[in-house]
Design a protein around this motif. Structure first.
Motif, mmCIF file in Angstrom:
data_model
loop_
_atom_site.group_PDB
_atom_site.id
_atom_site.type_symbol
_atom_site.label_atom_id
_atom_site.label_comp_id
_atom_site.label_asym_id
_atom_site.label_seq_id
_atom_site.Cartn_x
_atom_site.Cartn_y
_atom_site.Cartn_z
ATOM 1 N N PHE A 87 -1.038 66.205 46.716
ATOM 2 C CA PHE A 87 -1.553 67.575 46.507
ATOM 3 C C PHE A 87 -2.091 67.758 45.092
ATOM 4 C CE2 PHE A 87 1.506 69.795 43.763
ATOM 5 C CZ PHE A 87 2.632 68.971 43.842
ATOM 6 N N GLN A 101 -5.701 76.245 45.281
ATOM 7 C CA GLN A 101 -6.395 77.520 45.051
ATOM 8 C C GLN A 101 -6.803 77.637 43.578
ATOM 9 O OE1 GLN A 101 -3.820 80.504 46.772
ATOM 10 N NE2 GLN A 101 -5.104 82.170 46.007
ATOM 11 N N ARG A 131 3.575 77.418 45.046
ATOM 12 C CA ARG A 131 3.562 76.451 46.144
ATOM 13 C C ARG A 131 2.408 75.468 45.943
ATOM 14 N NH1 ARG A 131 8.081 77.043 49.514
ATOM 15 N NH2 ARG A 131 8.648 79.232 49.550
ATOM 16 N N THR A 132 2.429 74.411 46.705
ATOM 17 C CA THR A 132 1.353 73.419 46.532
ATOM 18 C C THR A 132 -0.005 74.051 46.845
ATOM 19 O OG1 THR A 132 1.682 72.595 48.774
ATOM 20 C CG2 THR A 132 2.856 71.460 47.017
ATOM 21 N N ARG A 133 -0.062 75.004 47.761
ATOM 22 C CA ARG A 133 -1.368 75.619 48.074
ATOM 23 C C ARG A 133 -1.940 76.350 46.878
ATOM 24 N NH1 ARG A 133 2.220 78.756 50.884
ATOM 25 N NH2 ARG A 133 2.413 80.942 50.215
ATOM 26 N N HIS A 134 -1.066 76.858 45.977
ATOM 27 C CA HIS A 134 -1.563 77.544 44.781
ATOM 28 C C HIS A 134 -2.237 76.559 43.827
ATOM 29 C CE1 HIS A 134 1.809 80.326 46.091
ATOM 30 N NE2 HIS A 134 0.715 81.049 46.214
#
Ligand SMILES: Nc1nc(=O)c2c([nH]1)NC[C@@H]1CN(c3ccc(C(=O)N[C@@H](CCC(=O)O)C(=O)O)cc3)CN21
Ligand SMILES: CC(C)C(=O)C(=O)O
Ligand SMILES: [Mg+2]
Length: 291
Positions: A203, A36, A30-33
């Protein structure tokens, strides 16, 4: 965010391996990865892909994201640039890649002419890709000049990967395949473009063909990850056009490409062997026949 040495595919960064989750729901990048991974110093790895079978292989190999690039203009359709590529040409390719990707994040490249005019047109094009293909994000070219488009697409709930430095869709405006971000003025413009796309909500940002030092400065200045296409070792990730990387592309290969296979030679040898077998009668053999 990489496959382990045993060949097991790492789940999205921070998760268990695919083997450990086998039978359960496959984990998805996902974009959050991406954010991170940058914070934790784990390189992000991407390849382009334009079809189901290559996408399946890259996904299994633990490639974190698959870009269905408008480089399909060169690699699939045989144009000499990306300029003629249309949304209608890219949608079926993007759909095929999205169907294959179980783990990788799939990014749809918005082609030339599908977003520049105004934010409304940009959102319309981005929505077409999201609705019709199963991609998870879109990419578009341009820094400050594309910031409004990025902002509106993000506001529609669609993640955007930005692309600055050398932007192939404007190769004629840039005067050819020219390295960007050179000199003090170039480095400053690159940084302004990078800050603009970050502020607009991208992102991640692709940096294409810029000096390593300029890419390093951008990478340190941003909180979103930078993805290098010929932008040196200090970016947060690396991306290559798969047909260049696998030795399939004919003609000139950019200097920043490292080739990991020679599938063009392998296919040519196979085609010659097949022709020779048919001409000699060696193919088909009895085991290839029906009674
Ligand atoms: N097959 C392919 N690979 C790519 O990397 C690629 C595409 N197509 N199409 C879209 C853009 C265009 N890109 C390009 C195109 C040309 C050069 C190139 O010729 N680079 C030269 C330096 C500039 C020059 O001398 O023209 C090099 O040797 O790196 C680089 C990237 C990157 N993208
Ligand atoms: C070279 C990458 C960044 C791209 O935009 C493409 O493949 O179309
Ligand atoms: Mg592109």
């Amino acid at each position: 965010m990489a496959a382990s040495e045993s060949g097991e595919v790492a789940a999205p960064y921070g998760g268990a391996t695919a083997a450990a989750t086998a039978g359960g729901a496959p984990k998805r990048v996902r974009t959050r990865h991406f954010l991170q991974a940058k914070r934790d110093g784990h390189p992000i790895v991407g390849l382009t892909s334009y079809d189901f079978l290559s996408a399946q292989i890259f996904d299994r190999a633990g490639i974190d994201f698959l870009l269905v690039g408008d480089s399909a203009g060169n690699t699939v359709f045989g144009y000499d640039s990306t300029l003629p590529v249309t949304v209608d040409e890219l949608i079926p390719l993007t759909r095929a890649v999205a169907r294959a990707a179980k783990r990788a994040l799939v990014v749809a490249d918005l082609p030339f002419g599908s977003y520049e005019t105004n934010p409304r047109e940009a959102v319309h094009s981005a929505i077409r890709f999201m609705k019709e293909t199963g991609a998870h994000a879109v990419k578009l070219e341009g820094g400050e000049r594309s910031a409004e488009q990025i902002r509106h697409i993000v506001e529609a709930g669609i993640p955007v990967m930005a692309h600055i430095g050398f932007t192939p869709q404007s190769e004629h405006g840039l005067g050819g395949h020219v390295i960007q971000g050179r000199g003090e003025a170039g480095a400053e413009q690159l940084l302004r473009d990078a800050r603009a796309v970050e502020a607009a909500g991208a992102f991640a940002v692709v940096l294409e063909m810029v000096p390593s030092a300029a890419a390093k400065a951008v990478t340190e200045a941003l909180s979103i990850p930078t993805i290098s296409v010929g932008a040196g070792p200090d970016c947060d990730g690396q991306l290559l056009v798969w047909t260049d990387w696998a030795g399939f592309t004919t003609g000139r290969i950019p200097r920043f490409v490292k080739q990991y296979a020679q599938i063009g030679q392998a296919l040519e040898a196979a085609a010659i062997a097949f022709r020779e077998d048919v001409e000699s009668g060696a193919y088909p053999a009895p085991e290839h026949e029906y009674e």
